[in-house]
Design a protein around this motif. Structure first.
Motif, PDB file in Angstrom:
ATOM      1  N   HIS A   1      -3.285  13.551   3.886  1.00  0.00           N
ATOM      2  CA  HIS A   1      -3.783  12.168   4.369  1.00  0.00           C
ATOM      3  C   HIS A   1      -2.761  11.946   5.362  1.00  0.00           C
TER       4      HIS A   1
ATOM      5  N   SER B   1       0.737  -1.232  -0.027  1.00  0.00           N
ATOM      6  CA  SER B   1      -0.197  -0.046  -0.046  1.00  0.00           C
ATOM      7  C   SER B   1       1.062   1.268   0.199  1.00  0.00           C
TER       8      SER B   1
ATOM      9  N   HIS C   1      -4.854  10.230  -4.433  1.00  0.00           N
ATOM     10  CA  HIS C   1      -6.131  10.850  -4.763  1.00  0.00           C
ATOM     11  C   HIS C   1      -6.178  11.414  -6.193  1.00  0.00           C
TER      12      HIS C   1
HETATM   13  C1  PLP Z   1      -4.670  10.865  -0.172  1.00  0.00           C
HETATM   14  C2  PLP Z   1      -4.424   9.457   0.118  1.00  0.00           C
HETATM   15  N1  PLP Z   1      -3.161   9.391   0.492  1.00  0.00           N
HETATM   16  C3  PLP Z   1      -2.737   8.078   0.840  1.00  0.00           C
HETATM   17  C4  PLP Z   1      -3.775   6.822   1.146  1.00  0.00           C
HETATM   18  C5  PLP Z   1      -3.454   5.759   1.619  1.00  0.00           C
HETATM   19  O1  PLP Z   1      -3.245   4.785   0.591  1.00  0.00           O
HETATM   20  P1  PLP Z   1      -3.242   3.102   1.192  1.00  0.00           P
HETATM   21  O2  PLP Z   1      -4.455   2.527   1.507  1.00  0.00           O
HETATM   22  O3  PLP Z   1      -2.557   2.498  -0.204  1.00  0.00           O
HETATM   23  O4  PLP Z   1      -1.993   2.960   2.195  1.00  0.00           O
HETATM   24  C6  PLP Z   1      -5.321   7.300   0.888  1.00  0.00           C
HETATM   25  C7  PLP Z   1      -6.207   6.357   1.163  1.00  0.00           C
HETATM   26  O5  PLP Z   1      -7.351   6.479   1.304  1.00  0.00           O
HETATM   27  C8  PLP Z   1      -5.378   8.598   0.137  1.00  0.00           C
HETATM   28  O6  PLP Z   1      -6.792   8.928   0.073  1.00  0.00           O
END
Ligand code: PLP
Length: 431
Positions: A137, A108, A218
């Motif tokens: 985020h 992720s 995003h």
């Molecule tokens: C802007 C943003 N950054 C990072 C993430 C995290 O991504 P991941 O679920 O692949 O760790 C998200 C997940 O919602 C997100 O919307």
């Protein structure tokens, strides 16, 4: 698994008589490719994770059911795994105009950012500084804050304007110094959609001698991205936000990756980008990622196939056309939603930045957004409430950890979805 309808074929047929419009967006043809939509819900939950076209599911299944081994070039099974990885690196490189040799895959974006923060911060110490923003985020905040704390480095916060939702480059410039080692900034806010001027922010960061880590999770779902134009030294995105499977990736210049030395097992390769990929890659998810990028490349109706020759065989060019068509479609629907909610009593729209994705955050005078979420869900309209891990942004807006109702658009949303959303919200507010 049966192969799903091919978006390219469907769009070629439909656009044959409308060739005057080089870029078109046929939402009915797009929707027909998504088996999940047959369940009948209107999905405004794309910013949390999108629905998946049948071609993506078919690619995942085909990879799982083919003879496959660990990557290598000796047996056919090894070659299949190797080819899948190389194809996925090329697909992501086309998607963000990066170098396939600098595409790192992982579980992720959160996991990859944590890994990178530990690796990059190995060279930080007291007096060094890292810049994070209040808009981001938490996946692009906490790993850097914690890495800085572990090394005795200082965290400096760039604030966005809660009245406008804008993160001005000057707000980042103000907290830069010649000790700044890294600027972590979002390509677009997953809470209110703001698209900061990342190119200007990167230019300031580079002038100060800092690297940029851009969270494109995003943004990548909504716009044609060019990592070089953004000045992103490291760019993260997650295919499950743009019609693909659940994994993450980071794109960087292979030369930069070559200067970094993550923890790794002794027998695993030291090659770039592999040295950043811990353990065996999820080959089936990588095949699904390539299929998702191919799907996006078909969105504009310029559905040339690789090998056709001419500009239409260029996936990057088709991606730019596809994402431009998508942006136009999503902006039109976003404006419809904004006009619709403005006509409803007591609704605040927190998404106000001049440049933004089609992601709206709504709150309701004297009413709880979580009630709206549940009310809409009973009517098959999926628009969740929360702060969606953009906890600093939600607090900075005065919305605490509760946030609001998030309405996000995806390639398969249509006017009927918008009608259902507006009717549902009107009914709830009347009740
Ligand atoms: C802007 C943003 N950054 C990072 C993430 C995290 O991504 P991941 O679920 O692949 O760790 C998200 C997940 O919602 C997100 O919307």
């Amino acid at each position: 698994m049966r192969n799903g309808p091919d978006l390219g074929t469907a769009l070629r047929a439909r656009t044959a008589t409308r060739h005057a419009a080089r870029v078109s967006y046929d939402v009915a043809a797009v929707r027909a490719c998504f088996p999940a939509l047959r369940a009948g819900a209107a999905h405004f939950d794309g910013p949390g994770g999108s629905q998946v076209p049948e071609s993506v599911a078919a690619a995942v299944a085909a990879t799982l059911t083919s003879p496959i081994a660990n990557r290598g070039r000796v047996t056919q099974a090894e070659r299949t795994a190797d080819d899948v990885v190389l194809a996925a690196r090329q697909a992501i490189a086309d998607l963000v105009a990066g170098d396939p040799g600098g595409v790192v895959f992982g579980r992720s974006t959160t996991q990859l950012t944590y890994d990178l923060s530990r690796t990059l911060s190995a060279g930080w110490g007291p007096g060094d500084e890292v810049v994070v923003t209040r808009l981001d985020h938490d996946a692009n905040v906490r790993p850097w804050v914690q890495a800085a704390a572990a090394r005795g480095a200082t965290v400096r916060w760039a604030e966005f304007d809660p009245a406008t939702g804008e993160l001005a480059p000057e707000a980042v410039g103000r907290v830069l110094s010649d000790r700044t080692r890294l600027v972590a900034v979002t390509g677009a806010s997953n809470l209110i959609g703001t698209r900061p001027d990342v190119a200007a922010i990167s230019a300031l960061a580079h002038d100060a001698g800092a690297l940029t880590h851009v969270d494109g999770v995003h943004l990548t779902a909504h716009a044609a991205v060019d990592v070089r134009a953004l000045g992103a030294d490291l760019y993260a995105c997650s295919p499950y936000k743009f019609l693909g499977p659940h994994l993450g990736c980071v794109v960087a210049d292979p030369a930069l990756l070559g200067r970094l030395h993550p923890d790794k097992l002794l027998p695993s390769t030291d090659a770039v980008p592999e040295r950043f990929e811990l353990g065996t890659l999820p080959y089936e998810l990588l095949a699904g990622t390539t299929a998702a990028v191919d799907f996006l490349a078909g969105l504009g109706g310029l559905a040339g196939r690789a090998g056709d020759g001419g500009p239409e065989s260029d996936r990057r060019a088709r991606l730019e056309a596809g994402m431009a068509a998508l942006e136009e479609h999503e902006d039109r629907l976003r404006e419809r939603i904004e006009d619709g909610v403005r006509a409803l009593p007591g609704v605040t729209v927190w998404s106000r930045a001049a440049r933004r994705t089609p992601t709206l955050l709504l709150t309701f005078d004297g009413r709880d957004a979580a009630d709206a979420y549940r009310f809409l869900a009973e009517r098959g309209v999926n628009a969740p409430a929360g702060s969606f891990y953009a906890i600093e942004a939600s607090r900075h807006l005065g919305l605490g950890d509760t946030g609001g109702l998030r309405v996000g658009l995806a390639p398969y949303n249509d006017d009927e979805d918008v009608d259902r959303l507006l009717a549902g919200l009107g009914e709830w507010l009347d009740g």
